[in-house]
Motif scaffolding. Sequence first.
Motif, short mmCIF file in Angstrom:
data_model
loop_
_atom_site.label_atom_id
_atom_site.label_comp_id
_atom_site.label_asym_id
_atom_site.label_seq_id
_atom_site.Cartn_x
_atom_site.Cartn_y
_atom_site.Cartn_z
N VAL A 1 0.82 -1.19 -0.05
CA VAL A 1 0.14 0.05 -0.02
C VAL A 1 0.77 1.18 -0.04
O VAL A 1 0.69 2.06 -0.78
CB VAL A 1 -0.95 -0.16 1.23
N LEU A 2 1.74 1.36 1.01
CA LEU A 2 2.77 2.25 0.97
C LEU A 2 3.62 2.57 -0.51
O LEU A 2 3.64 3.80 -0.98
CB LEU A 2 3.68 2.45 2.05
N LEU A 3 3.93 1.57 -0.83
CA LEU A 3 4.95 1.58 -2.27
C LEU A 3 3.80 2.26 -3.46
O LEU A 3 4.19 2.89 -3.99
CB LEU A 3 5.12 0.29 -2.84
N VAL A 4 2.58 1.75 -3.47
CA VAL A 4 1.45 2.36 -4.27
C VAL A 4 1.50 3.78 -4.15
O VAL A 4 1.44 4.72 -4.99
CB VAL A 4 0.18 1.66 -4.19
N ALA A 5 1.31 4.30 -2.95
CA ALA A 5 1.35 5.72 -2.45
C ALA A 5 2.48 6.44 -2.91
O ALA A 5 2.42 7.67 -3.54
CB ALA A 5 1.15 5.71 -1.15
N VAL A 6 3.81 5.71 -2.88
CA VAL A 6 5.09 6.38 -2.93
C VAL A 6 5.01 6.38 -4.61
O VAL A 6 5.62 7.65 -5.14
CB VAL A 6 6.28 5.57 -2.54
N ILE A 7 4.65 5.57 -5.38
CA ILE A 7 4.66 5.65 -6.59
C ILE A 7 3.85 6.56 -7.10
O ILE A 7 3.93 7.37 -8.28
CB ILE A 7 4.58 4.07 -7.32
N ILE B 1 2.72 9.48 -5.77
CA ILE B 1 3.54 10.90 -5.53
C ILE B 1 4.65 10.89 -6.37
O ILE B 1 4.72 12.09 -6.86
CB ILE B 1 3.96 11.01 -3.98
N GLY B 2 5.28 9.87 -6.76
CA GLY B 2 6.47 10.16 -7.59
C GLY B 2 5.94 10.25 -9.00
O GLY B 2 6.69 11.24 -9.58
N VAL B 3 4.87 9.85 -9.46
CA VAL B 3 4.52 10.14 -10.82
C VAL B 3 3.90 11.54 -10.68
O VAL B 3 4.41 12.10 -11.88
CB VAL B 3 3.18 8.95 -11.16
N LEU B 4 3.49 11.86 -9.92
CA LEU B 4 2.72 13.32 -9.80
C LEU B 4 3.67 14.23 -9.83
O LEU B 4 3.84 15.18 -10.46
CB LEU B 4 1.89 13.50 -8.41
N ARG B 5 4.83 14.11 -9.12
CA ARG B 5 6.33 14.88 -9.15
C ARG B 5 6.77 14.89 -10.41
O ARG B 5 7.17 15.98 -10.90
CB ARG B 5 7.20 14.21 -7.97
N VAL B 6 6.76 13.85 -10.89
CA VAL B 6 7.53 13.76 -12.46
C VAL B 6 6.59 14.45 -13.40
O VAL B 6 7.10 15.56 -14.38
CB VAL B 6 7.61 12.46 -12.95
N VAL B 7 5.22 14.35 -13.49
CA VAL B 7 4.28 14.97 -14.24
C VAL B 7 4.38 16.45 -13.84
O VAL B 7 4.33 17.11 -14.89
CB VAL B 7 2.86 14.35 -14.33
N SER C 1 15.71 14.35 -11.43
CA SER C 1 15.76 14.19 -10.01
C SER C 1 14.28 13.22 -9.40
O SER C 1 14.41 12.32 -8.92
CB SER C 1 15.89 15.27 -9.11
N ALA C 2 13.44 13.76 -9.95
CA ALA C 2 12.03 13.23 -9.97
C ALA C 2 11.92 11.97 -10.40
O ALA C 2 11.42 10.93 -9.86
CB ALA C 2 11.14 14.29 -10.33
N ASN C 3 12.51 11.80 -11.48
CA ASN C 3 12.30 10.30 -12.18
C ASN C 3 13.25 9.27 -11.49
O ASN C 3 12.84 8.25 -11.17
CB ASN C 3 12.99 10.62 -13.83
#
Length: 166
Positions: free
Chosen positions: A16-22, A24-30, A70-72
């Motif tokens: 669950v936390l990994l999905v949340a991290v991913i 947020i990470g995708v949102l940061r990249v976008v 960095s976000a990627n």
Amino acid sequence: MTESFAGLSRAAWTKVLLVAVIGIGVLRVVLCHTQRMAFVQAYADYAGLDTNTFLGLEVAKREVPGHFDSANFSLLCAGLLLLPLIKRIGTGTPWARNLALILSAAGGLNTLGSLAVPSPWWYYALTVLMVALTGIVIVLLWRTPVIEDYQERHDAEVRARRHETG
């Protein structure tokens, strides 16, 4: 596996936390890609450049730190590379847990480094949230038991497959 809060196992919480991290990470990249001018303005404010002038805006555009790479990298290390390891981590494979800890730490530290450069406030908020969730993932991974004996681990994997299929 020991049961934790609300009946979910440590492996389930990690997923669950990994999905949340991913997420947020995708949102940061976008956002790094689509909101570049917000980063330029944040840098211009930090450097005292006047973006109302052509020269001030061009200098800010040229000198703004690159957030996209960095976000990627953070997304790759702190999230995406861990997904294939989850099953192995859940069955107690030592190399998978150790590799996941290294990748999580690298991604988390890289994400933390984003706080050192001028950025819009919302990017800072996403960065802090991603670092916090990555830290929790690291703690969960660290506390995940490993099974050193290959035969014991193989038996646990067989039991897990049987449990999945019914």
